[in-house]
Structure formats: C-alpha cells, structure tokens
Design a protein around this motif. Structure first.
Motif, PDB file in Angstrom:
ATOM      1  N   LEU A 230       0.839  -1.212   0.000  1.00  0.00           N
ATOM      2  CA  LEU A 230       0.000   0.000   0.000  1.00  0.00           C
ATOM      3  C   LEU A 230       0.870   1.258   0.000  1.00  0.00           C
ATOM      4  O   LEU A 230       0.557   2.255  -0.654  1.00  0.00           O
ATOM      5  CB  LEU A 230      -0.932   0.014   1.207  1.00  0.00           C
ATOM      6  N   GLY A 231       1.987   1.174   0.735  1.00  0.00           N
ATOM      7  CA  GLY A 231       2.930   2.313   0.788  1.00  0.00           C
ATOM      8  C   GLY A 231       3.449   2.620  -0.610  1.00  0.00           C
ATOM      9  O   GLY A 231       3.550   3.790  -0.998  1.00  0.00           O
ATOM     10  N   MET A 232       3.751   1.585  -1.350  1.00  0.00           N
ATOM     11  CA  MET A 232       4.263   1.805  -2.712  1.00  0.00           C
ATOM     12  C   MET A 232       3.192   2.444  -3.587  1.00  0.00           C
ATOM     13  O   MET A 232       3.475   3.351  -4.379  1.00  0.00           O
ATOM     14  CB  MET A 232       4.699   0.477  -3.338  1.00  0.00           C
ATOM     15  N   ALA A 233       1.956   1.956  -3.439  1.00  0.00           N
ATOM     16  CA  ALA A 233       0.848   2.514  -4.228  1.00  0.00           C
ATOM     17  C   ALA A 233       0.696   4.000  -3.933  1.00  0.00           C
ATOM     18  O   ALA A 233       0.488   4.815  -4.832  1.00  0.00           O
ATOM     19  CB  ALA A 233      -0.441   1.770  -3.918  1.00  0.00           C
ATOM     20  N   GLU A 234       0.834   4.351  -2.646  1.00  0.00           N
ATOM     21  CA  GLU A 234       0.702   5.765  -2.260  1.00  0.00           C
ATOM     22  C   GLU A 234       1.828   6.602  -2.864  1.00  0.00           C
ATOM     23  O   GLU A 234       1.605   7.682  -3.390  1.00  0.00           O
ATOM     24  CB  GLU A 234       0.733   5.880  -0.734  1.00  0.00           C
ATOM     25  N   ARG A 235       3.044   6.059  -2.774  1.00  0.00           N
ATOM     26  CA  ARG A 235       4.192   6.797  -3.311  1.00  0.00           C
ATOM     27  C   ARG A 235       4.038   7.041  -4.821  1.00  0.00           C
ATOM     28  O   ARG A 235       4.396   8.085  -5.333  1.00  0.00           O
ATOM     29  CB  ARG A 235       5.486   6.013  -3.046  1.00  0.00           C
ATOM     30  N   LEU A 236       3.488   6.055  -5.491  1.00  0.00           N
ATOM     31  CA  LEU A 236       3.306   6.199  -6.941  1.00  0.00           C
ATOM     32  C   LEU A 236       2.054   7.007  -7.301  1.00  0.00           C
ATOM     33  O   LEU A 236       1.785   7.253  -8.473  1.00  0.00           O
ATOM     34  CB  LEU A 236       3.202   4.813  -7.603  1.00  0.00           C
TER      35      LEU A 236
END
Ligand code: AMP
Length: 447
Positions: free
Chosen positions: A397-403
């Motif tokens: 989820l953190g990666m999705a947010e960063r992207l």
C-alpha cells in the motif's frame, strides 16, 4: 573438484591481465527516465516528420570507410580525427557511422532511387560515433534525428527541412528557436570565397593558431570554425561568403529566406557559419540554445550548444559515384543535447503510462493466482503497477501511495477463494468487492 588456479599460481595469461570490465570512455548506459525522455523526443520528431511527408529509412551502423572519407571529406575533423575504424577479418576497412548524410546518399545511389518520383524524402535516427573529447553534451556515442530531401534543388526544400526541424524542436519543448543561417553558394561562388578567404588568412599566417595554419593549407573554410580566442577577431573581419555569391546563388538564398519569413521561422544571418564538412553548398544552418550547468564547486555557468544543423549538399551525389548530380538538403537534430535544454524536462514516451491501479496480493493462495490477474489487466490494457515480490500489505500500500496510483486492487486469501477482488479508491478510502471476471469492466468505468 575444480582446480584452484589462484592458489597454485598457475593463472592463465588471460587471468594475468587486469580485465577492464567498465564501459568504454565517452559511452553511456541510458536507462529509466532518461531512456523514456530520449524515446519520447524521437517519437515526437518521427510524428512531425511523417506529417511533413518524410518516410522512415534505416541504414547500417557501419559503412565502408571510403563512404565517409569521400563523402564527408578526409580533412574534416569527424573523419581525420574522430572516426571509429576497423579492419574486418576479411580485410575490409569499415567505420562506425559518424553522421547520416553520406550513408543516406550511398543508399540513394545503390538502391537506384533516382528513378522513383523526386524528391526522395526520408528520416532516420539512431546512434552515431565520434572519437571526440567527452564532456557534458559531447559523447562518443550520441543520437541524432535526421531528415534528408534528395533529388530537388528548390529553395522551398531548404525551407521545409528547416521548418520541420523547428516544429520538431518545439514539440519536444524548446521554444524561441532561432535559426543561424548562411549561404556559401554553388561551386563557383564557393571557389571565389575560398580564394578570398585564403588570401586574407595568408597575410595573418604568423598571428593565427597552429590549427588554423594547418586549416589554411588543407581546408580553408574550416578557419571559420576556429574556437581559439586569438583567432576570433580575424574571423570577424574575414571575407563574407555572402559577398562572393553569384546571381543564381543569391537568388536561391533570397528565396529560402522568403519562405522562412512566410512560415514565421526566426532566423539570423551568421556570416561566419560555414559548417565543417566538405559537402555543403548554398544554404547552411544551425540551431543554438543555451542551458545552465552546475559545476563541481557549485558555480552555475551558462553554456551555448548547437542542438542541430544542416544544409544543402548538391555535389555529394557525384562525389559518391552518381552519374548525375543529386541536389539535396538535410538536417540533423542532436537528441542528447536537445534533452539538456530547459523545457524538455518532462518529455515522455507514448509507451509510458501512469498506472491507474496498483495490484496488491496477500498470502500464498493469492500469490499463486496473481500472475494471471496481472496478465488479464495487461490484455485489457489497464495501466498497472505491482510489486509481486513483496508480501506485506502495508509495504505494498505504501508503494501505491508513493506512486500516487488512484485505485488499489487487494487480492488476499479470502478473495482468492471467492474469486473476487477488493477495489479501493485511494483518495476517499472507499472500497468495493467485485467478481474477478467483472473487474476489468469495473476499472475501465472508473474516472
Ligand atoms: P553535426 O552532425 O556535427 O552537424 O551535428 C548535428 C548535431 O548533433 C549537433 O548540433 C549536436 O546537437 C549533435 N552532436 C554532434 N556531435 C555530438 C556529440 N559528440 N555528442 C552529442 N551530440 C552531438
């Protein structure tokens, strides 16, 4: 057990030599965003070129060395100093192409294109090789986008390659393009100019730099390319090619300028612009731009670089073996340099797509099915991101947010068993459970 050559000191001769496992000086690896910016710039050039009626051409990366020695000129820097040449196992002398024009003319003659409707309008792009001193904006392998119009002596062709280039540069993001332009005229005018120039420089023989003394003997036109401080004033006061143009050459140049004015291209007549190659006649031109460079000590300096250039080359065809003259004009845009210029920071390739969904999987059962779901989304052309090698929900989820991906598909153990997937809206955190076979339609309807 394998023999340990290092311990018993019986290294082979290969192992004795210090292996060079680094990239060759002046060459680069181009990856990630830099790759897409280059690709995007080329796509934009291609798009403009196709609209203007140029068609694609691919020529070899190597040619017989004679092609460049004859075509570009043995005395030019790019042939005498910068050619990457080799002899093949069969004894042929070949060189990596340092420019496109000579190879395109070779293709025109060899393929008999004189017998198809003229002019032949082609574009090509790709890497070129020059053994130059590497620095920012000057590499030993660099890319150009190149246009050639072969089989026409009309002034409108000169204006057309210039206008097409300006449009390509603008599409890439460069504004306020000014064309530096000059004419060295036809054979007769050029001969008169070279005579005047030689007479003028002979009187300055002991004041000019050593390189210029050499140029005076071998290639006087190149005296005007000198960058040495001590030669600048001499260059300024040198005879101007414009004053040596015969009436036909004057007429041709006047027409080119009129066409440029008609299309709103900004130009500046530059009397010292001759361009260093042997084949140019009549119109020569260059595009220059300034950019800021931060030095190692933090100091910011302004640098002006040529980002493209070209000209007419009416006699190259005969030099390269054509029975008839092949009047022609062309231009090359330096892709690497263009992308150093302000305005080009956000050039993107058509291949790049901002992900609409991020696919998150949790647990073994879900992971087992995840490649099939990714493939289903790809086939439906849903731009997507994922990190299948990760296990943790929080990390994914953190990666999705960063992207900054707007929707996340969550596929866990339970969802895998029920053949569903959770679609979460990342801006308001609302979520819905959707059957796997309906998820593509559902995503496509989302804004
Ligand atoms: P030329 O073929 O020398 O007229 O060069 C046309 C354009 O290619 C120049 O305006 C530059 O933008 C680019 N160019 C030429 N040489 C290099 C190089 N060594 N490295 C990067 N770009 C280059």
């Amino acid at each position: 057990m394998a023999k340990n050559n290092f311990k018993n000191g019986s290294k082979s001769s290969n192992q004795n030599q210090q292996a060079n496992l680094q990239k060759v000086k002046g060459f680069r690896d181009i990856w990630g965003q830099d790759y897409f910016r280059q690709k995007g710039a080329i796509e934009k050039c291609e798009d403009v070129a196709l609209y203007y009626g140029f068609s694609p051409l691919e020529i070899p990366m190597v040619e017989a060395t004679d092609i460049f020695e004859r075509g570009v000129g043995e005395e030019t820097d790019i042939v005498s100093k910068e050619l990457f040449s080799m002899t093949t196992k069969g004894g042929d002398k070949i060189s990596l192409r340092p420019e496109f024009t000579a190879g395109v003319m070779r293709a025109y003659i060899e393929n008999g294109w004189a017998s198809v409707p003229q002019p032949v309008m082609v574009y090509n792009y790709g890497p070129l090789f020059r053994h130059d001193k590497p620095q920012k904006g000057r590499y030993r392998e660099f890319k150009q986008f190149n246009l050639e119009m072969l089989g026409t002596d009309k002034a409108i062709a000169d204006a057309m390659v210039i206008k097409t280039s300006v449009s390509m540069l603008e599409e890439i993001g460069i504004q306020d393009v000014v064309v530096e332009i000059n004419s060295i005229g036809d054979k007769e005018s050029r001969k008169k100019f070279i005579k005047d120039l030689t007479t003028y420089y002979k009187k300055l023989n002991n004041k000019i730099c050593a390189n210029c003394r050499e140029r005076l003997k071998t290639s006087p036109l190149r005296l005007l390319d000198c960058k040495e401080e001590q030669c600048q004033q001499f260059k300024k006061d040198a005879p101007k090619p414009m004053n040596c143009l015969n009436p036909e050459s004057k007429k041709h140049f006047k027409e080119v300028l009129e066409y440029l004015e008609g299309t709103g291209v900004n130009y500046n007549i530059n009397h010292t612009l001759v361009r260093g190659l042997d084949y140019y006649t009549h119109t020569v031109f260059e595009f220059e731009k300034t950019f800021s460079e931060t030095k190692e000590n933090g100091e910011v300096v302004e640098k002006t670089l040529s980002i493209g250039g070209g000209g007419r080359y009416d006699y190259l065809g005969k030099v390269m073996g054509s029975k008839k003259d092949v009047p022609a004009v062309g231009v090359a845009i330096g892709i690497d340099r263009v992308l150093l210029m302000p305005g080009t920071e956000n050039v993107e390739s058509k291949l790049q797509k901002k992900p609409k969904v991020f696919f998150v999987q949790i647990g073994l059962e879900a992971k087992l099915h995840s490649l099939s779901i990714v493939e289903m989304l790809r086939k439906a052309r849903v731009p997507m991101a994922q990190s299948l090698s990760k296990d943790s929900l929080a990390v994914q989820l953190g990666m999705a947010e960063r992207l900054e991906v707007p929707y996340v598909l969550i596929f866990g153990q339970k969802e895998a068993m029920d053949n569903v997937v959770i679609v979460r809206n990342m801006s308001n955190h609302s979520q819905e459970t959707i059957d796997i076979d309906k998820v593509v339609d559902y995503i496509k309807k989302l804004k």
